[in-house]
Design an enzyme around this catalytic site. Structure first.
Site, mmCIF file in Angstrom:
data_model
loop_
_atom_site.group_PDB
_atom_site.id
_atom_site.type_symbol
_atom_site.label_atom_id
_atom_site.label_comp_id
_atom_site.label_asym_id
_atom_site.label_seq_id
_atom_site.Cartn_x
_atom_site.Cartn_y
_atom_site.Cartn_z
ATOM 1 N N THR A 32 0.832 -1.203 0.000
ATOM 2 C CA THR A 32 0.000 0.000 0.000
ATOM 3 C C THR A 32 0.863 1.249 0.000
ATOM 4 O O THR A 32 1.978 1.245 0.553
ATOM 5 C CB THR A 32 -0.912 0.032 1.243
ATOM 6 O OG1 THR A 32 -1.545 1.305 1.351
ATOM 7 C CG2 THR A 32 -0.119 -0.194 2.522
ATOM 8 N N ASP A 33 0.348 2.319 -0.582
ATOM 9 C CA ASP A 33 1.085 3.585 -0.572
ATOM 10 C C ASP A 33 1.125 4.220 0.813
ATOM 11 O O ASP A 33 1.884 5.167 1.055
ATOM 12 C CB ASP A 33 0.493 4.564 -1.590
ATOM 13 C CG ASP A 33 -0.953 4.941 -1.322
ATOM 14 O OD1 ASP A 33 -1.566 4.396 -0.383
ATOM 15 O OD2 ASP A 33 -1.499 5.777 -2.073
ATOM 16 N N GLU A 34 0.354 3.706 1.749
ATOM 17 C CA GLU A 34 0.334 4.289 3.094
ATOM 18 C C GLU A 34 1.667 4.124 3.821
ATOM 19 O O GLU A 34 1.916 4.816 4.815
ATOM 20 C CB GLU A 34 -0.808 3.689 3.921
ATOM 21 C CG GLU A 34 -2.178 4.051 3.387
ATOM 22 C CD GLU A 34 -3.303 3.717 4.342
ATOM 23 O OE1 GLU A 34 -3.120 3.914 5.565
ATOM 24 O OE2 GLU A 34 -4.351 3.260 3.875
ATOM 25 N N TYR A 56 -1.143 -0.164 11.141
ATOM 26 C CA TYR A 56 -1.421 -0.848 9.881
ATOM 27 C C TYR A 56 -0.327 -0.609 8.864
ATOM 28 O O TYR A 56 0.273 -1.556 8.327
ATOM 29 C CB TYR A 56 -2.771 -0.386 9.311
ATOM 30 C CG TYR A 56 -2.905 -0.646 7.826
ATOM 31 C CD1 TYR A 56 -2.835 -1.941 7.326
ATOM 32 C CD2 TYR A 56 -3.073 0.405 6.922
ATOM 33 C CE1 TYR A 56 -2.931 -2.189 5.954
ATOM 34 C CE2 TYR A 56 -3.168 0.170 5.566
ATOM 35 C CZ TYR A 56 -3.096 -1.125 5.086
ATOM 36 O OH TYR A 56 -3.177 -1.369 3.723
ATOM 37 N N LYS A 88 2.575 -3.185 7.208
ATOM 38 C CA LYS A 88 2.691 -3.420 5.763
ATOM 39 C C LYS A 88 4.092 -3.065 5.267
ATOM 40 O O LYS A 88 4.645 -3.738 4.390
ATOM 41 C CB LYS A 88 1.637 -2.614 5.013
ATOM 42 C CG LYS A 88 0.218 -3.120 5.193
ATOM 43 C CD LYS A 88 0.000 -4.503 4.576
ATOM 44 C CE LYS A 88 -0.032 -4.457 3.063
ATOM 45 N NZ LYS A 88 -0.318 -5.780 2.466
#
Length: 339
Positions: free
Chosen positions: A125-127, A153, A157
């Protein structure tokens, strides 16, 4: 190809399974999913009609179960979607995110090493990059952007991504990693922004928006994401990272306003609520590498994709109503316990 898909009963995973079944009907597909709260076996009902599709209920962090599945199926490649993925939930219980997202990824990487150096792709994810300022539209995340996760989270990741890249470098495992922007489309669990707003608006309920709704996300239609993952899995450079973006930045408020217009609902349903801790301001992906190396770019513009998504939720009300009522959890029991 014999493909093993983890988290295939979730949103992006099930869409990927249908994409592969349609594009490569001769491929063999094995789905592994723990069927936790966001895994819904009903999402795979059409897939189960295919003779070359098999399903295993298993936790990716359960080493014995995963190794047994690898022994039985002997996949050529693994694409890893399985993850705890909701930021708000990670604020309440970080531990489960570490167990599933970090330990689960390590178990799968070890299984790939043990059964013949199997091709592995980590869906990220780009988060993991943190956020960008609202007043710098020129800035975007690239593959070389430093990691700066804001939540348990995104931190979990980031750890999973780094594990996959480390296994590629240290153990010569044929692994790749992708990081995508916000997905939307059919089968998305109704806790994420777009399905929450659709289902609540249809019931004429208030639509809660964090802060002033100014937070910006880059939106990617799930079918475009599936096409990108397919390209990376089959033609991507081993040990490399690829960013996948939709080139469709919208503020949360603008997304909700567009949905209300599409549904013919009034904007007075919007209710601003206290912002969540550490809420990232803006995400934006530079997908130049995908375009240059793999000839991929998103084909579905945001307005078209949003319309398709609304139409799907209108046509599949039984699916999301069972989730909202909790009845979807009995689907596995109804369909499998007696077998």
């Amino acid at each position: 190809m014999k493909l093993l898909v983890t988290g295939g009963a979730g949103f992006i995973g099930c869409n990927f399974i249908y994409y592969i079944l349609a594009k490569y009907p001769a491929d063999s597909l094995t789905c592994v999913d723990a069927l936790t709260y966001a895994g819904n076996l009903a999402s795979l009902e059409r897939a189960r009609e295919h003779a070359n599709f098999r399903f295993y209920k298993a936790d990716v962090a359960n080493r014995a179960a995963i190794f047994d599945i690898f022994e039985a199926e002997r996949p050529d490649a693994v694409i890893h979607f399985a993850a705890e993925s909701h930021v708000d939930r990670s604020l309440m219980d970080p531990g489960i995110f570490v167990r599933t997202n970090v330990l689960g990824t390590q178990v799968l990487l070890d299984a790939c090493r043990s059964f013949g150096n199997i091709r592995f792709h980590q869906v990220g994810t780009d988060e993991v990059y943190g956020d960008l300022p609202l007043d710098r539209p020129d800035l975007k995340f690239t593959e070389s952007t430093p990691l700066s996760p804001s939540s348990p989270y995104s931190a979990s990741k980031a750890a999973a991504d780094l594990l996959a890249l480390a296994y590629a470098r240290t153990f010569a495992l044929p692994a790749t990693v992708s990081r995508c922007s916000n997905n939307y489309g059919p089968y998305q669990f109704p806790e994420k922004l777009i399905p929450v707003m659709i289902t609540r608006a249809l019931a004429d309920e208030t639509l809660p928006i964090y802060g002033k709704g100014q937070n910006v996300r880059d939106w990617l239609y799930v079918e475009d994401h599936c096409a990108a993952l397919d390209a990376i899995l089959r033609r991507g450079s081993i040990g490399k990272l690829y960013n996948i973006g939709g080139n469709a930045e919208r503020s949360n408020l603008k997304v909700v306003q567009t949905l209300l217009r599409t549904l013919g609902k009034p904007e007075n349903l919007i209710q601003y609520v206290t912002d969540r801790p550490g809420h990232d301001l803006r995400y934006a992906i530079d997908a130049t590498k995908m375009r240059r190396e793999l000839d991929w770019e998103p084909r579905v513009d945001f307005d078209t994709g949003l319309r398709r998504t609304v139409e799907w939720y209108l046509a599949n009300a039984d699916w999301w109503r069972e989730i909202l009522s909790g009845e979807y959890k009995s689907y596995y029991v109804r369909n499998y316990d007696a077998r």
